[in-house]
Enzyme design. Structure first.
Site, mmCIF file in Angstrom:
data_model
loop_
_atom_site.group_PDB
_atom_site.id
_atom_site.type_symbol
_atom_site.label_atom_id
_atom_site.label_comp_id
_atom_site.label_asym_id
_atom_site.label_seq_id
_atom_site.Cartn_x
_atom_site.Cartn_y
_atom_site.Cartn_z
ATOM 1 C CB CYS A 160 -14.145 1.119 0.139
ATOM 2 S SG CYS A 160 -13.695 2.863 0.242
ATOM 3 N NE ARG B 122 -3.901 0.466 1.966
ATOM 4 C CZ ARG B 122 -5.151 0.594 2.447
ATOM 5 N NH1 ARG B 122 -5.396 1.444 3.417
ATOM 6 N NH2 ARG B 122 -6.136 -0.138 1.964
ATOM 7 C CG ASP C 24 -13.626 6.181 -0.986
ATOM 8 O OD1 ASP C 24 -13.572 6.113 0.254
ATOM 9 O OD2 ASP C 24 -12.605 6.147 -1.709
ATOM 10 N NE ARG D 277 -10.626 -5.479 0.595
ATOM 11 C CZ ARG D 277 -9.801 -4.496 0.981
ATOM 12 N NH1 ARG D 277 -10.289 -3.425 1.571
ATOM 13 N NH2 ARG D 277 -8.498 -4.555 0.727
HETATM 14 N N1 CP Z 1 -11.322 -0.246 2.508
HETATM 15 C C1 CP Z 1 -10.044 -0.276 2.911
HETATM 16 O O1 CP Z 1 -9.108 -0.510 2.139
HETATM 17 O O2 CP Z 1 -9.898 -0.055 4.241
HETATM 18 P P1 CP Z 1 -8.517 0.108 5.010
HETATM 19 O O3 CP Z 1 -7.936 1.432 4.620
HETATM 20 O O4 CP Z 1 -8.912 0.064 6.474
HETATM 21 O O5 CP Z 1 -7.601 -1.025 4.634
HETATM 22 N N1 NVA Z 2 -10.023 6.548 -1.398
HETATM 23 C C1 NVA Z 2 -9.639 6.171 -0.056
HETATM 24 C C2 NVA Z 2 -9.862 4.717 0.159
HETATM 25 C C3 NVA Z 2 -9.502 4.222 1.535
HETATM 26 C C4 NVA Z 2 -9.724 2.747 1.674
HETATM 27 C C5 NVA Z 2 -8.188 6.562 0.180
HETATM 28 O O1 NVA Z 2 -7.366 6.320 -0.699
HETATM 29 O O2 NVA Z 2 -7.887 7.099 1.240
#
Ligand code: CP
Ligand code: NVA
Length: 322
Positions: A279, A117, A239, A307
């Site tokens: 999400c 991530r 979102d 998930r």
């Molecule tokens: N939806 C999602 O990816 O949540 P997190 O940021 O908690 O992993």
């Molecule tokens: N669009 C959001 C999604 C979090 C799961 C972000 O990138 O912060």
């Protein structure tokens, strides 16, 4: 129409093709591979198959916060008999700025896959270039492909068949929207993105999604009117308006998105059977009303649970556990 055994043979073949592959974008999968992953995820959830990744290790490199993704990957590996190692940037040399080319090659000698991530999509691409093990995009600024798998699994559970359904995403044309467009297009779902002007999804992703959708008889549209965007839809999705990394724009974005809250009035414009997805994490009173997220149409906690199931299927396919 294929017989059940021909269908399961083609599903198995699609899953085998994925062994050793990366998932950096929803568009890295074919329509058939995406459907096969959803079928496997559903079977895993119902306890119809046992997948095995015993002895395998997944490394997590998370440069942004996470609850669902971090925990669901960890639990998924545990359920498959494998384990996770948290390569927390603050305690590894990742945070010190060691080149990705070096980190990726070293970690490939220790682990069987990496879930990453980070901010720039180019970083996960760089990891994938240098790593000899599968690299999974666990969210970048551009895409969130693991989320989209869980989202369409949730829609499939409610409506049975996905082709021909309409999913309307209202809000910022962000990473989540991008993966929903691409993954939905591959599955034959009509995807509408409703957003204020200036917050549209990436043009290249729109064109790619439109071309993938056309080959499945579906459409992908961007609209700037919230009511037109959601009218008659089977799923309404939203979102946050300011994603991770955009914290400084939070207030200006709240002004720009006035009138774009997914609330009871907007839900009333959708198909009467419509479900509501997010999400998470969510800001009640901003992108979604408290009544809608807690209401009878909301499937957000099933979606979050999915998930885990979708990622078990994904991990087993990529890391060789099917
Ligand atoms: N939806 C999602 O990816 O949540 P997190 O940021 O908690 O992993
Ligand atoms: N669009 C959001 C999604 C979090 C799961 C972000 O990138 O912060």
């Amino acid at each position: 129409m294929q017989s059940a055994s021909a269908q399961s043979a083609s599903t198995a073949a699609c899953l085998t093709e994925l062994r050793g592959r990366d998932l950096l974008s929803s568009a890295d999968l074919s329509s058939e591979q995406t459907s096969a992953l959803l079928a496997l995820a559903s079977a895993v959830k119902q306890g119809q198959v046992r997948l095995d990744l015993s002895g395998k290790v997944l490394g997590l490199i998370f440069l942004k916060a996470s609850t669902r993704t971090r925990v669901s990957f960890s639990v998924a590996m545990g359920r498959l008999g494998g384990q996770v190692i948290d390569l927390d940037p603050s305690v590894t040399q990742v945070g010190r700025g060691e080149p990705i080319a070096d980190t990726a090659r070293v970690l490939s000698r220790f682990v069987d896959g990496l879930a990453i991530r980070t901010f720039a999509q180019a970083e996960v691409e760089d990891y994938a270039h240098w790593a000899s093990v599968p690299v999974i995009n666990a969210l970048t600024d551009l895409e969130h492909p693991c989320q989209a798998l869980a989202d369409y699994l949730t829609l499939q559970e409610v409506f049975g068949e996905l082709p021909g359904l309409t999913l309307s995403y209202v809000g910022d044309g962000n990473n989540v929207a991008h993966s929903l467009m691409l993954c939905g297009a591959l599955l034959g779902v009509n995807v509408r993105v409703g957003c204020p002007p200036g917050f549209a999804p990436d043009d290249g992703i729109c064109k790619r999604a439109q071309s993938l959708a056309a080959s499945r008889g579906a459409t992908v549209e961007v609209l700037h009117d919230p009511v037109a965007a959601v009218r008659g839809a089977h799923a309404l999705y939203t979102d946050v308006w300011a994603s991770m990394g955009q914290e400084e724009e939070k207030e200006t974005r709240q002004q720009a998105f006035a009138g774009w809250c997914l609330n009871e009035d907007l839900l009333a414009e959708a198909d009467p059977r419509a479900i509501v997805l997010h999400c998470l994490p969510a800001y009640r009173g901003l992108e979604i009303s408290a009544g809608v997220i807690e209401g009878s149409a909301s499937r957000v906690f099933d979606q979050a649970e999915n998930r885990l199931h979708a990622q078990q299927a994904l991990l087993a396919a990529l890391l060789g556990g099917v």
